[in-house]
Write an enzyme that holds these catalytic residues in place. Structure first.
Site, PDB file in Angstrom:
ATOM      1  N   CYS A 113      -4.154  -5.369  -1.641  1.00 52.10           N
ATOM      2  CA  CYS A 113      -4.942  -4.343  -0.969  1.00 52.10           C
ATOM      3  C   CYS A 113      -5.643  -3.493  -2.021  1.00 52.10           C
ATOM      4  O   CYS A 113      -5.005  -3.010  -2.965  1.00 52.10           O
ATOM      5  CB  CYS A 113      -4.041  -3.473  -0.104  1.00 52.10           C
ATOM      6  SG  CYS A 113      -4.859  -2.046   0.638  1.00 52.10           S
ATOM      7  N   CYS A 116      -4.024   0.420  -1.787  1.00 55.57           N
ATOM      8  CA  CYS A 116      -2.696   0.796  -2.286  1.00 55.57           C
ATOM      9  C   CYS A 116      -2.068  -0.254  -3.200  1.00 55.57           C
ATOM     10  O   CYS A 116      -1.029   0.004  -3.807  1.00 55.57           O
ATOM     11  CB  CYS A 116      -1.759   1.056  -1.115  1.00 55.57           C
ATOM     12  SG  CYS A 116      -1.381  -0.412  -0.127  1.00 55.57           S
ATOM     13  N   CYS A 161      -3.870  -3.202   6.290  1.00 54.37           N
ATOM     14  CA  CYS A 161      -2.715  -3.167   5.394  1.00 54.37           C
ATOM     15  C   CYS A 161      -1.583  -2.418   6.083  1.00 54.37           C
ATOM     16  O   CYS A 161      -1.765  -1.302   6.570  1.00 54.37           O
ATOM     17  CB  CYS A 161      -3.096  -2.476   4.087  1.00 54.37           C
ATOM     18  SG  CYS A 161      -1.707  -2.228   2.943  1.00 54.37           S
ATOM     19  N   CYS A 164      -0.721   1.127   3.860  1.00 51.33           N
ATOM     20  CA  CYS A 164      -1.609   2.288   3.810  1.00 51.33           C
ATOM     21  C   CYS A 164      -2.539   2.390   5.012  1.00 51.33           C
ATOM     22  O   CYS A 164      -3.171   3.425   5.216  1.00 51.33           O
ATOM     23  CB  CYS A 164      -2.432   2.277   2.520  1.00 51.33           C
ATOM     24  SG  CYS A 164      -3.634   0.925   2.435  1.00 51.33           S
ATOM     25  N   CYS A 184     -10.419 -13.171   8.678  1.00 51.87           N
ATOM     26  CA  CYS A 184     -11.760 -12.876   8.155  1.00 51.87           C
ATOM     27  C   CYS A 184     -11.719 -11.495   7.510  1.00 51.87           C
ATOM     28  O   CYS A 184     -11.693 -10.468   8.210  1.00 51.87           O
ATOM     29  CB  CYS A 184     -12.770 -12.934   9.300  1.00 51.87           C
ATOM     30  SG  CYS A 184     -14.489 -12.835   8.789  1.00 51.87           S
TER      31      CYS A 184
END
Length: 260
Positions: A113, A116, A161, A164, A184
């Site tokens: 991510c 984070c 995510c 976060c 996607c």
């Protein structure tokens, strides 16, 4: 000519006090009304079931994205700050084919991510979907990816995510690999890490086709109309029947008192 409400039997019984005004609905044959209600009820039940068991469940996101204060600049490229805020923080979408990750394919490593740094997708599940966005057929194991129904995109499964809350993209059922799924993902929300290998999620969630959801949603609308038509009339009918019963009891009591 009056019409008994459809919630009462068309056979015998004290329904004369529950007649409703005549109208176009009076010309509909009883079996057609029953069939329409049954079909709409089946669609409504199927919609509730599909929403409950598909990715995201009843978590409906009207606003996607996260708080920028939960992000650290060390996980993303410095030239992607504006795009990162528009997509990952504010829940937008990058232009297709605009990110270099779209055409980058690696056999090893993972994608983290960009907000984070949490591991999200293994590089080995990345494939060319032809859409212009990085696509994966499975995430990493351990619940790294969160799901919700995106109200702005026809209830498509939104992907974010799980740590976060940064918006990543959407999940579709037209992918490749063992899962047949297509995550996607916006490239600006990812950061490639070639030094780490982690296990793949073996049982990703089931994804409901967005057109199926729309079909069931529209098929369920008549149920709301039927309820709006039936419930007030049923309540009114019950109130009238209760009032009639009370009046009858009062008359009987008065008659008994007069006789005594």
């Amino acid at each position: 000519r009056g019409l008994r409400p459809p919630f009462f039997s068309h056979g015998g019984g004290p329904t004369s006090d529950c007649m409703v005004a005549e109208g176009d609905v009076a010309t509909i044959e009883p079996w057609k009304r029953v069939a329409a209600r049954c079909c709409s009820g089946v669609c409504c039940a199927a919609l509730l079931l599909v929403m409950a068991v598909s990715a995201g469940g009843w978590s409906i996101a009207f606003v996607t994205g996260t708080d920028a204060r939960r992000c650290s600049s060390e996980h993303r490229a410095p030239d992607m700050d504006r795009g990162f805020r528009e997509v990952c923080v504010d829940g937008g979408t990058e232009r297709p084919g605009s990110h270099p990750y779209n055409k980058m394919y690696n056999k090893t490593g993972i994608y983290r991510c960009a907000c984070c740094g949490q591991p999200l997708f293994p590089a080995s599940t990345k494939f060319n979907s032809g859409t212009g966005w990085p696509s994966y057929w499975a995430p990493l194991a351990g619940g790294k990816v969160g799901y919700a129904k995106d109200a702005k995109s026809m209830l498509t499964s939104e992907v974010h995510c799980s740590h976060c809350g940064a918006h990543l993209g959407h999940l579709f059922d037209d992918g490749k690999g063992p899962t047949g799924l297509r995550y996607c993902i916006n490239g600006v929300c990812l950061k490639y890490d070639s030094q780490v290998e982690l296990p793949i999620e073996e049982s990703p969630p089931w994804v409901a086709n967005e057109f199926l959801l729309l079909l069931l949603l529209f098929g369920s609308f008549p149920s709301c109309c039927f309820l709006a038509y039936d419930v007030p009339r049923a309540a009114s009918c019950l109130c009238r029947r209760r009032a009639t019963a009370v009046e009858s009891i009062s008359e009987q009591q008065c008659s008994a008192a007069s006789a005594s």
